[in-house]
Design an enzyme around this catalytic site. Structure first.
Site, PDB file in Angstrom:
ATOM      1  N   ARG A   1      12.784  10.277  -6.048  1.00  0.00           N
ATOM      2  CA  ARG A   1      13.837  10.352  -5.032  1.00  0.00           C
ATOM      3  C   ARG A   1      15.072   9.636  -5.570  1.00  0.00           C
ATOM      4  O   ARG A   1      14.998   8.489  -5.988  1.00  0.00           O
ATOM      5  CB  ARG A   1      13.377   9.672  -3.747  1.00  0.00           C
ATOM      6  CG  ARG A   1      14.441   9.695  -2.642  1.00  0.00           C
ATOM      7  CD  ARG A   1      13.969   8.985  -1.387  1.00  0.00           C
ATOM      8  NE  ARG A   1      13.753   7.571  -1.636  1.00  0.00           N
ATOM      9  CZ  ARG A   1      13.074   6.758  -0.825  1.00  0.00           C
ATOM     10  NH1 ARG A   1      12.534   7.212   0.284  1.00  0.00           N
ATOM     11  NH2 ARG A   1      12.918   5.479  -1.122  1.00  0.00           N
TER      12      ARG A   1
ATOM     13  N   ARG B   1       9.325  11.176   5.772  1.00  0.00           N
ATOM     14  CA  ARG B   1       9.158   9.792   5.339  1.00  0.00           C
ATOM     15  C   ARG B   1       8.790   9.038   6.605  1.00  0.00           C
ATOM     16  O   ARG B   1       9.490   9.134   7.610  1.00  0.00           O
ATOM     17  CB  ARG B   1      10.458   9.233   4.785  1.00  0.00           C
ATOM     18  CG  ARG B   1      10.393   7.703   4.560  1.00  0.00           C
ATOM     19  CD  ARG B   1      11.752   7.046   4.683  1.00  0.00           C
ATOM     20  NE  ARG B   1      11.703   5.639   4.314  1.00  0.00           N
ATOM     21  CZ  ARG B   1      11.902   4.637   5.167  1.00  0.00           C
ATOM     22  NH1 ARG B   1      12.135   4.881   6.443  1.00  0.00           N
ATOM     23  NH2 ARG B   1      11.855   3.396   4.748  1.00  0.00           N
TER      24      ARG B   1
ATOM     25  N   ASN C   1       6.927   3.836  14.652  1.00  0.00           N
ATOM     26  CA  ASN C   1       6.153   2.602  14.849  1.00  0.00           C
ATOM     27  C   ASN C   1       6.589   1.850  16.094  1.00  0.00           C
ATOM     28  O   ASN C   1       5.804   1.129  16.697  1.00  0.00           O
ATOM     29  CB  ASN C   1       6.328   1.703  13.621  1.00  0.00           C
ATOM     30  CG  ASN C   1       5.799   0.296  13.828  1.00  0.00           C
ATOM     31  OD1 ASN C   1       4.607   0.099  13.993  1.00  0.00           O
ATOM     32  ND2 ASN C   1       6.706  -0.691  13.870  1.00  0.00           N
TER      33      ASN C   1
ATOM     34  N   ARG D   1       0.226  -5.143  12.212  1.00  0.00           N
ATOM     35  CA  ARG D   1       0.105  -3.838  12.870  1.00  0.00           C
ATOM     36  C   ARG D   1       0.307  -3.914  14.385  1.00  0.00           C
ATOM     37  O   ARG D   1       0.736  -2.939  14.999  1.00  0.00           O
ATOM     38  CB  ARG D   1      -1.262  -3.224  12.583  1.00  0.00           C
ATOM     39  CG  ARG D   1      -1.339  -2.336  11.367  1.00  0.00           C
ATOM     40  CD  ARG D   1      -1.271  -3.097  10.072  1.00  0.00           C
ATOM     41  NE  ARG D   1      -1.575  -2.282   8.910  1.00  0.00           N
ATOM     42  CZ  ARG D   1      -2.758  -2.309   8.274  1.00  0.00           C
ATOM     43  NH1 ARG D   1      -3.719  -3.103   8.662  1.00  0.00           N
ATOM     44  NH2 ARG D   1      -2.942  -1.526   7.239  1.00  0.00           N
TER      45      ARG D   1
ATOM     46  N   HIS E   1       3.233  -1.125   9.267  1.00  0.00           N
ATOM     47  CA  HIS E   1       3.090  -1.759  10.582  1.00  0.00           C
ATOM     48  C   HIS E   1       2.298  -0.901  11.559  1.00  0.00           C
ATOM     49  O   HIS E   1       2.275  -1.189  12.754  1.00  0.00           O
ATOM     50  CB  HIS E   1       4.476  -2.135  11.121  1.00  0.00           C
ATOM     51  CG  HIS E   1       5.191  -3.036  10.170  1.00  0.00           C
ATOM     52  ND1 HIS E   1       4.929  -4.383  10.110  1.00  0.00           N
ATOM     53  CD2 HIS E   1       6.089  -2.791   9.186  1.00  0.00           C
ATOM     54  CE1 HIS E   1       5.660  -4.924   9.138  1.00  0.00           C
ATOM     55  NE2 HIS E   1       6.367  -3.973   8.568  1.00  0.00           N
TER      56      HIS E   1
ATOM     57  N   GLU F   1       6.232   4.672   4.178  1.00  0.00           N
ATOM     58  CA  GLU F   1       6.909   3.460   3.708  1.00  0.00           C
ATOM     59  C   GLU F   1       5.960   2.273   3.857  1.00  0.00           C
ATOM     60  O   GLU F   1       5.762   1.753   4.955  1.00  0.00           O
ATOM     61  CB  GLU F   1       8.191   3.178   4.504  1.00  0.00           C
ATOM     62  CG  GLU F   1       8.982   2.035   3.902  1.00  0.00           C
ATOM     63  CD  GLU F   1       9.709   1.148   4.905  1.00  0.00           C
ATOM     64  OE1 GLU F   1      10.431   0.246   4.456  1.00  0.00           O
ATOM     65  OE2 GLU F   1       9.549   1.318   6.132  1.00  0.00           O
TER      66      GLU F   1
ATOM     67  N   ASP G   1       8.677   5.784   8.449  1.00  0.00           N
ATOM     68  CA  ASP G   1       9.217   4.434   8.423  1.00  0.00           C
ATOM     69  C   ASP G   1       8.176   3.416   8.892  1.00  0.00           C
ATOM     70  O   ASP G   1       7.390   3.701   9.796  1.00  0.00           O
ATOM     71  CB  ASP G   1      10.438   4.396   9.370  1.00  0.00           C
ATOM     72  CG  ASP G   1      11.116   3.050   9.389  1.00  0.00           C
ATOM     73  OD1 ASP G   1      11.627   2.629   8.339  1.00  0.00           O
ATOM     74  OD2 ASP G   1      11.117   2.399  10.461  1.00  0.00           O
TER      75      ASP G   1
END
Ligand SMILES: *[C@@H]1O[C@H](CO)[C@@H](O)[C@H](O)[C@H]1NC(C)=O
Ligand SMILES: *[C@@H]1O[C@H](CO)[C@@H](O)[C@H](O)[C@H]1NC(C)=O
Length: 512
Positions: A352, A210, A115, A173, A216, A248, A212
């Site tokens: 998990r 995954r 991101n 975002r 966003h 996430e 992250d």
């Protein structure tokens, strides 16, 4: 022809939701901040023999080195380049880990930080884990390369350039998350660089990601780089296997951005799960275990086949992220074991397990002022190796929750009951509950403040079973409590409320 096309479409659309773990292996463990060399050893000596399906690793790419004066864990969430070079090891060590883990059927899931790059105040220089030059003021990351045009500053409409209001999806975002330089993922160039990084990891042999800070990023921008990803390597995976994707997204309700916005891309982290389960096991807010009868979608969670679930993660175990003080962690070990036991016995979601390091927790006005402390490290800042004690626990301040007997045996329980329905629920309208998984396993909890003494229908074949919480089956013997299941499937359970672990779990592989 039409039927054939529909089938293909179904398989393709289902693909990125499949964790890609080997059949009969149903959980992964997050070995937070572990070195690649230690993970390779752990796959071979512990995870494979105990039925773990995979490992979520910390971000493997080059990141900012922060010294204030010691290095925080969160520096790994500030990328400088996509070179595989971090405190966990270099590219050769990374490749060795992936190969060795894959060869014993334990797959690697990469924490992909795409991101953003480092924080705006990181400065300029070569204080990065591989020594690559960068300049956060001019937004120059020549080791990728990214330059000013590749960031979202022009797009963000807040005065500070930061996310100021989580009620505005555009800010969330397009603006900076805690000052992190926000990548312009609407640009095909940026999408291509991200995909190139992830494809490099796929070429090495990882099984998924995954992602992250997915909240966003615009779901459509994510789809654009995810569509560029290759299939997994046929050395270890079936032809046409897509990387497992889990995003996430912190959605506890009450914000315009919803976990469901991301279902098209893959699975999503269900943060309500640990927040609610912690509240129930702690018996806060009038909650009791009897209410867990309709746990899962019945509690307003996302569909089970979209969810990745966990009791705690590396953020909320130290008060970051979501869930606040309700989150159970290794610091509350007795309740934590019950929560993880419940999670692993219950069919909802893909599970998990967390594996942490100990840090000098110190509360001031309700906040842990040491929440930033990085992994156990040597004087030169390098991460300490994970040592193994004669009793199989870990040294050097690695907690290794996944090696706790109760947790490891419940990982095995979940494998044994895989695919079996949720059956034979019982509760006392308070905090004594029990349920089964078809005719393969049964678990009983006493989280009340008084003893429990009940005969319950287990659904299991008659015989003597070894409780895998107080001990386990060893050869033909049992190092824990023995439970006698009668011909009609009933069994008598007595659980003291002061027991070290006030729960009992039996399954068909632990039948004597
Ligand atoms: C819970 O179970 C115990 C017996 O195991 C019983 O004595 C108690 O009354 C029950 N509590 C409630 C609220 O039903
Ligand atoms: C509960 O069970 C434990 C272990 O069997 C026993 O020591 C204790 O006295 C019991 N407590 C009560 C209130 O009956």
């Amino acid at each position: 022809m039409r039927v054939f096309l529909l089938l293909v479409a179904f398989e393709l659309s289902w693909a990125q939701y499949n964790p890609n773990t080997k059949p009969g292996r149903t959980s992964i463990v997050h070995l937070f901040e572990w070195r690649w060399a230690d993970i390779a050893l752990e796959c071979e000596r512990y995870l494979a023999p105990n039925g773990f399906g995979g490992v979520q690793i910390s971000p493997p790419n080059e990141n900012l080195v922060v010294t204030n004066p010691w290095r925080p864990w969160w520096e790994r969430y500030q990328p400088i380049s996509y070179k595989l070079c971090s405190r966990s090891g270099n590219e050769n060590e990374f490749k060795d880990m992936v190969t060795r883990c894959n060869n014993v059927g334990v797959y690697i899931y990469v924490d992909a930080v795409v991101n953003h790059m480092c924080g705006a105040a990181a400065g300029s220089g070569t204080h990065s884990t591989c020594g690559s030059y960068f300049n956060s003021e001019t937004h120059d990351f020549p080791a990728v390369p990214y330059s000013g045009w590749d960031f979202n500053d022009w797009k963000c409409k807040t005065g500070s350039g930061e996310i100021e209001n989580y009620g505005d999806p555009y800010q969330v975002r397009d603006c900076r998350l805690v000052s992190l330089l926000d990548l312009a993922l609407e640009k095909d160039y940026v999408r291509s660089k991200v995909a190139e990084y992830m494809n490099h990891l796929i070429d090495i042999g990882v099984a998924g990601f995954r992602i992250d800070a997915s909240k966003h990023m615009w779901p459509g921008d994510m789809k654009a780089f995810l569509d560029k990803l290759k299939n997994l390597r046929t050395t270890w995976f079936a032809e046409g296997t897509r990387p497992f994707i889990f995003q996430e997204v912190i959605d506890l309700g009450g914000e315009p951005i919803k976990a469901s916005d991301y279902y098209g891309n893959g699975r999503v982290t269900e943060f309500k799960y640990g927040a609610k389960l912690g509240t129930v096991i702690r018996k806060w807010s009038g909650e009791k275990m009897a209410y867990l009868k309709n746990w899962g979608e019945g509690w307003g969670f996302m569909p089970s086949d979209k969810a990745v679930v966990f009791v705690d993660n590396h953020d909320n175990q130290r008060g970051h992220g979501a869930g606040g003080s309700a989150i159970l962690t290794f610091w509350d070990s007795r309740q934590y074991k019950m929560a993880v036991g419940f999670m692993l016995a219950h069919p909802y979601g893909f599970t998990r397990v967390m594996s942490s390091f100990r840090w000098p927790r110190y509360f001031e006005n309700g906040k842990d002022i040491n929440d930033w402390v990085g992994p156990p490290s040597n004087g030169d800042g390098s991460t300490k190796s994970v040592t193994i004690n004669p009793d199989t626990t870990c040294g050097n301040d690695w907690v290794c929750e996944h090696r706790w007997r109760q947790i490891r045996n419940m990982v095995i329980f979940r494998n044994v009951v895989d695919g079996q329905p949720f059956t034979n629920w019982w509760d006392n309208n308070s905090n004594q509950v029990a349920f089964g998984r078809g005719n393969k396993g049964f678990i009983v909890f006493n989280n009340d403040d008084w003893n429990m003494s009940e005969t319950l229908q287990t659904g299991l074949p008659a015989g003597t079973y070894c409780d895998v919480i107080s001990g386990q089956k060893e050869g033909n013997g049992c190092s824990g409590i023995k439970i006698q299941v009668n011909g009609d499937g009933t069994a008598y359970f007595q659980i003291s409320n002061s027991a070290e672990d006030p729960f009992v779990a039996i399954h068909v592989d632990a039948k004597l």
